[in-house]
Design a protein around this motif. Structure first.
Motif, short mmCIF file in Angstrom:
data_model
loop_
_atom_site.label_atom_id
_atom_site.label_comp_id
_atom_site.label_asym_id
_atom_site.label_seq_id
_atom_site.Cartn_x
_atom_site.Cartn_y
_atom_site.Cartn_z
N GLU A 204 16.79 -27.56 13.17
CA GLU A 204 15.37 -27.79 12.90
C GLU A 204 14.61 -26.47 12.79
O GLU A 204 13.68 -26.35 11.98
CB GLU A 204 14.77 -28.69 13.98
N ARG A 205 15.02 -25.48 13.59
CA ARG A 205 14.38 -24.15 13.46
C ARG A 205 14.67 -23.58 12.08
O ARG A 205 13.79 -23.00 11.43
CB ARG A 205 14.90 -23.21 14.55
N PHE A 206 15.90 -23.75 11.63
CA PHE A 206 16.27 -23.21 10.32
C PHE A 206 15.47 -23.90 9.21
O PHE A 206 14.93 -23.26 8.31
CB PHE A 206 17.77 -23.40 10.08
N LEU A 207 15.38 -25.24 9.28
CA LEU A 207 14.66 -25.99 8.26
C LEU A 207 13.15 -25.73 8.32
O LEU A 207 12.45 -25.96 7.33
CB LEU A 207 14.94 -27.49 8.41
N SER A 208 12.67 -25.25 9.46
CA SER A 208 11.25 -24.92 9.60
C SER A 208 10.94 -23.50 9.17
O SER A 208 9.79 -23.06 9.27
CB SER A 208 10.81 -25.12 11.06
N GLY A 209 11.97 -22.77 8.73
CA GLY A 209 11.73 -21.42 8.23
C GLY A 209 12.01 -20.32 9.22
O GLY A 209 11.83 -19.14 8.93
N ARG A 210 12.47 -20.67 10.42
CA ARG A 210 12.77 -19.66 11.43
C ARG A 210 14.27 -19.34 11.42
O ARG A 210 14.96 -19.33 12.43
CB ARG A 210 12.32 -20.14 12.81
N SER A 211 14.76 -19.06 10.20
CA SER A 211 16.21 -18.86 10.03
C SER A 211 16.70 -17.56 10.65
O SER A 211 17.82 -17.47 11.13
CB SER A 211 16.56 -18.89 8.54
N THR A 212 15.84 -16.54 10.64
CA THR A 212 16.26 -15.23 11.18
C THR A 212 16.60 -15.35 12.66
O THR A 212 17.59 -14.80 13.13
CB THR A 212 15.14 -14.20 10.98
N GLN A 213 15.77 -16.11 13.41
CA GLN A 213 16.04 -16.30 14.84
C GLN A 213 17.40 -16.95 15.05
O GLN A 213 18.16 -16.55 15.92
CB GLN A 213 14.95 -17.19 15.46
N VAL A 214 17.68 -17.97 14.26
CA VAL A 214 18.94 -18.71 14.40
C VAL A 214 20.12 -17.78 14.12
O VAL A 214 21.09 -17.74 14.89
CB VAL A 214 18.97 -19.92 13.45
N GLN A 215 20.04 -17.03 13.04
CA GLN A 215 21.16 -16.16 12.67
C GLN A 215 21.35 -15.03 13.70
O GLN A 215 22.49 -14.67 14.02
CB GLN A 215 20.94 -15.60 11.26
N GLU A 216 20.26 -14.49 14.20
CA GLU A 216 20.37 -13.44 15.23
C GLU A 216 21.04 -13.99 16.49
O GLU A 216 21.90 -13.34 17.10
CB GLU A 216 18.98 -12.89 15.57
N SER A 217 20.63 -15.21 16.88
CA SER A 217 21.22 -15.85 18.07
C SER A 217 22.72 -16.08 17.88
O SER A 217 23.52 -15.81 18.78
CB SER A 217 20.50 -17.17 18.34
N LEU A 218 23.11 -16.57 16.67
CA LEU A 218 24.52 -16.81 16.40
C LEU A 218 25.31 -15.50 16.36
O LEU A 218 26.47 -15.45 16.81
CB LEU A 218 24.67 -17.56 15.07
N ALA A 219 24.68 -14.45 15.84
CA ALA A 219 25.36 -13.15 15.77
C ALA A 219 25.65 -12.62 17.18
O ALA A 219 26.73 -12.06 17.43
CB ALA A 219 24.50 -12.15 14.99
N ILE A 220 24.70 -12.80 18.10
CA ILE A 220 24.90 -12.37 19.48
C ILE A 220 26.04 -13.16 20.13
O ILE A 220 26.92 -12.60 20.79
CB ILE A 220 23.58 -12.53 20.29
N GLU A 221 26.02 -14.50 19.91
CA GLU A 221 27.08 -15.34 20.46
C GLU A 221 28.45 -14.94 19.91
O GLU A 221 29.45 -14.91 20.63
CB GLU A 221 26.82 -16.81 20.11
#
Length: 621
Positions: A204-221
Motif C-alpha cells: 500500500e505504501r508503494f501504491l501510494s507513491g512512497r516507493s523509495t521508503q519500501v525499496q530502502e527498507s528491503l535493501a537494508i533487509e
C-alpha cells in the motif's frame, strides 16, 4: 416548457418567438427539429441572452447556421445555479446524443487495484465498477493490461494472494503461485498474520507513491540477510527489489512535481479530434487512453475540451488537478462542479512552462499521432466497406454490419452472439449476447438457434426504432453458415417484413479452410472471392470476431453454471453465508439434507434464516 405555433417555422424566426417567454435565469435549453428529435443541448448563465444570439441571422459558424435552420422548437429548464445547469447539460447530452453536440463515444469505467479489507489475509486484485467492497482502491489505471502488469510485479515483490476467499478457505496445500514465488501461502499457514500484514502495508505504501521508503527498507533487509549468510532470503529480497523497479520502469514518466492529476491533450484535424488522457497518481504514470469524440469541422478546441471533461467525469471521480493543453471557456464553473463531485478542491491548469507543460506536450503529441493512425485506419476501413458493397451488389457501402454466430457443446449452455462493425471498425458497445431460451429446440439445432436469435433481434428493432431513423438497423447481415442457415434466417426476415436488408451466409469451402470461404445469398448461386482479396480477409476478421465473442460468452455461461449450487437460489444466502454453510457441511447436498438444529448451529446463520434454508429444500422435495 415547450411552445407550439399554428404555422410551422424553422430557423431564426422560430427561435426569436421564444424570447418573450424567457428571463435571465440560468438553465438548459434543447433545440429540436420538425420531427421533435433533439439537435443540440446547451447551458446558459442567462437563457434569454443565449437564445437571443441564436435569433440573430448573421455571425454564426457553418455548423451553428445549419443547426439553427433545422430548429423547429425549443425546450427550456431553469436551474438555481449555472453549475447545476452545467451538470444537467452533460447528463442530457450523454442520454440524448444530439447531432450537433460534441459527444464522447467511449465512456467505459477504468480498472483499479483493490487491497481487500474483509479478511485477515487481504487479497490484492483487479477491480472494475462500483466501489462497494471494503478495502483500499488504487487507480484508475488506463487499461486492464496496465493493471495486470502492475499486479504481476506486485505479486513478485510482496507475495500477496490473489485467490478468492472461497479458494483460500478450501486449500490444504500451497498452490502453484507459491512454488513460483508469487505468493507467501497464507492459506496453509506458511506466513504469520503479522508478517503478511507488513507485506500488505509495504504494498500500500508503494501504491501510494512512497516507493523509495519500501525499496530502502528491503535493501537494508537484504544486506542484513547477506551479512548473516542467509543467502536464499537475500536473493528473494533482491528479486522483490527488482520487481518494484520493473513496475516503475513500465510506468514510464513519473513526474516528481505532480502527485495526482489527469493530463488531457487535444489535437484537432480535418473535422476530427483525439483526446489523450494520462493518469498520474502517487507521482506515477498509471497509463494513458485515447478518445475520439464526435465533433464538427468548424468547432473550437475550448468547446471540445469542455464537453469532453463534463461527460468524462460524469460517472468518474476527478483527480485533484486537471492539466489541459487548451483553456476552456468556463474553467471556474467546471472546477466548481468537479469540486462538488469529489468533495475536495479540484484545480484546472493550462501550464506554459515546467514539468506540467512537458506532460501536456507529451499528451498532445500522443493525441496527434493517435489521430493520424486512426485517420489512416478509417481510410482503409472505408475502402474495405466499398469492396464489400461491390462484392455483394449493395447500393452503398454499409455503415452498420451485424455478424451472428452461435456457440454450445452438444446443445448445452447455448448462446447466440452478435458483433457490429462500421466505418470506425468494431463497435464493441453495440455487441449483444443471446441466451438461447427455446425449450422445444433439439440440442445442437443451429438452425433453430439462429432463428431464435434473429427473431428476438428484429422484434426489438421494430419496437425501439420502427422508422429506422436512429442508426440501429443493419445495412448488411453476415451469418456464420451456408445455404441452410441462410434459408432459416430468410424465413424469419420474411416473417417480420425486413427482406430488404441484405443478408449473406459465410461458409467454409469443401476443405473447411481459411481462404476458400463460400458466400450464400437467397436465390443466388454461391460464390467465392480471390484467395488474396483484402475484402475476403476483412470478412474473415468479422467472422472470427463473432466466433471469439460467441465462444467467450459460452465459456462464461458454462463456468457460471459449473460454480453454481442450489444455495445460490436460497433467499438471504449470499456469498459469505454460502461459504459458511459449505465449510460447515462440506457440500450443498449435505446442506439440503441437514436438519433444522444443525443449520442453526452454523456460525452466522440465524434461527429465522435456518428455517428459510430448511423450508427451501424440503418444500422442493
Amino acid at each position: 416548457m415547450t411552445s407550439s405555433d399554428a404555422t410551422p417555422q424553422t430557423g431564426h424566426a422560430r427561435i426569436h418567438a421564444y424570447l418573450k417567454t424567457l428571463d435571465g435565469s440560468p438553465g438548459v435549453y434543447r433545440m429540436l427539429d420538425a420531427q421533435a428529435r433533439v439537435l443540440y443541448v446547451g447551458k446558459a448563465r442567462n437563457l434569454r441572452a443565449r437564445v437571443s444570439n441564436y435569433a440573430r441571422p448573421q455571425g454564426h459558424s457553418a455548423r451553428i447556421s445549419r443547426m439553427i435552420s433545422e430548429t423547429a422548437s425549443m425546450m427550456f429548464l431553469t436551474t438555481k445555479t449555472e453549475t447545476e445547469a452545467l451538470l444537467l447539460e452533460q447528463n442530457l447530452i450523454k442520454q440524448l446524443k444530439p447531432r450537433y453536440n460534441v459527444l464522447l463515444r467511449d465512456d467505459k469505467s477504468f480498472p483499479n487495484i483493490l487491497v481487500s479489507a474483509e479478511h485477515a489475509f487481504p487479497q490484492i486484485k483487479k477491480h472494475r465498477g462500483a466501489k462497494k467492497e471494503k478495502g483500499a482502491y488504487y487507480g484508475p489505471f488506463a487499461s486492464a493490461g496496465a493493471v495486470n502488469r502492475t499486479l504481476n510485479q506486485l505479486q513478485k515483490a510482496f507475495l500477496l494472494r490473489n485467490c478468492s476467499d472461497a479458494q483460500f478457505e478450501s486449500r490444504t496445500r500451497p498452490c502453484l503461485l507459491y512454488q513460483i514465488k508469487r505468493c507467501s501461502a497464507p492459506c496453509v499457514g506458511l506466513i504469520s498474520e503479522a508478517d503478511y500484514a507488513a507485506s500488505v502495508a509495504d504494498a500500500e505504501r508503494f501504491l501510494s507513491g512512497r516507493s523509495t521508503q519500501v525499496q530502502e527498507s528491503l535493501a537494508i533487509e537484504m544486506q542484513q540477510a547477506s551479512d548473516a549468510m542467509e543467502f536464499e532470503r537475500a536473493a528473494a529480497l533482491r528479486d522483490r527489489i527488482k520487481a518494484l523497479t520493473s513496475v516503475q520502469t513500465a510506468q514510464g514518466i513519473n513526474p516528481r512535481g505532480v502527485r495526482e492529476a489527469d493530463v488531457i491533450g487535444l489535437h484537432l484535424e480535418n473535422g476530427q479530434a483525439c483526446v489523450q488522457v494520462f493518469f498520474i497518481r502517487a507521482n506515477q504514470n498509471w497509463g494513458n487512453r485515447d478518445y475520439y469524440p464526435r465533433v464538427g469541422a468548424d468547432i473550437e478546441a475550448a468547446e471540445v475540451l469542455e464537453a469532453f471533461i463534463g461527460q468524462f467525469y460524469d460517472t468518474k471521480d476527478p483527480p485533484r488537478q486537471l492539466i489541459l493543453s487548451h483553456a476552456i471557456e468556463n474553467a471556474d464553473l467546471m472546477a466548481e462542479a468537479l469540486t462538488q463531485k469529489l468533495g475536495k478542491r479540484v484545480d484546472i491548469l493550462v501550464p506554459q512552462r515546467g514539468e506540467k507543460a512537458e506532460l501536456v506536450i507529451s499528451a498532445t503529441r500522443n493525441a496527434r499521432e493517435s489521430l493520424a493512425r486512426k485517420m489512416s485506419e478509417t481510410a482503409t476501413q472505408a475502402k474495405l466497406l466499398r469492396g464489400i458493397a461491390e462484392a455483394f451488389d449493395l447500393d452503398a457501402p454499409p455503415q452498420r454490419i451485424e455478424v451472428y454466430d452461435n456457440s454450445h457443446i452438444q446443445g448445452a449452455h447455448a448462446v447466440g452472439a452478435m458483433i457490429v462493425a462500421g466505418p470506425d471498425g468494431f463497435m464493441k458497445n453495440a455487441y449483444r449476447k443471446f441466451n438461447i431460451k427455446g425449450v422445444d429446440l433439439t440440442p445442437g439445432d443451429d438452425f433453430g438457434m439462429m432463428k431464435e436469435v434473429l427473431s428476438r433481434r428484429f422484434k426489438r428493432l421494430i419496437k425501439e426504432d420502427p422508422d429506422r431513423e436512429n442508426g440501429m438497423w443493419p445495412d448488411l447481415l453476415l451469418i456464420d453458415g451456408g445455404a441452410g442457415q441462410v434459408s432459416a434466417v430468410a424465413e424469419i426476415m420474411a416473417e417480420y417484413g425486413v427482406e430488404d436488408i441484405p443478408m449473406v451466409g459465410v461458409a467454409k469451402g469443401v476443405d473447411r479452410d481459411h481462404g476458400k470461404e463460400e458466400f450464400h445469398r437467397v436465390g443466388k448461386m454461391p460464390f467465392a472471392l480471390r484467395r488474396n482479396d483484402p475484402v475476403l480477409y476483412f470478412i474473415q476478421r468479422l467472422r472470427d470476431e463473432a466466433h471469439r465473442f460467441a465462444i467467450g460468452t459460452h465459456r462464461a455461461k458454462r463456468s457460471k453454471a459449473v460454480g453454481a449450487t442450489p444455495l445460490d437460489d436460497v433467499p438471504g444466502v449470499g456469498a459469505t453465508r454460502k461459504r459458511a454453510l459449505l465449510a460447515h457441511f462440506g457440500s450443498a447436498k449435505a446442506v439440503s439434507r441437514a436438519n433444522l438444529a444443525d443449520l442453526k448451529a452454523v456460525d452466522g446463520i440465524s434461527g429465522t434464516l435456518a428455517e428459510t434454508i430448511y423450508d427451501f429444500f424440503h418444500e422442493k422435495g
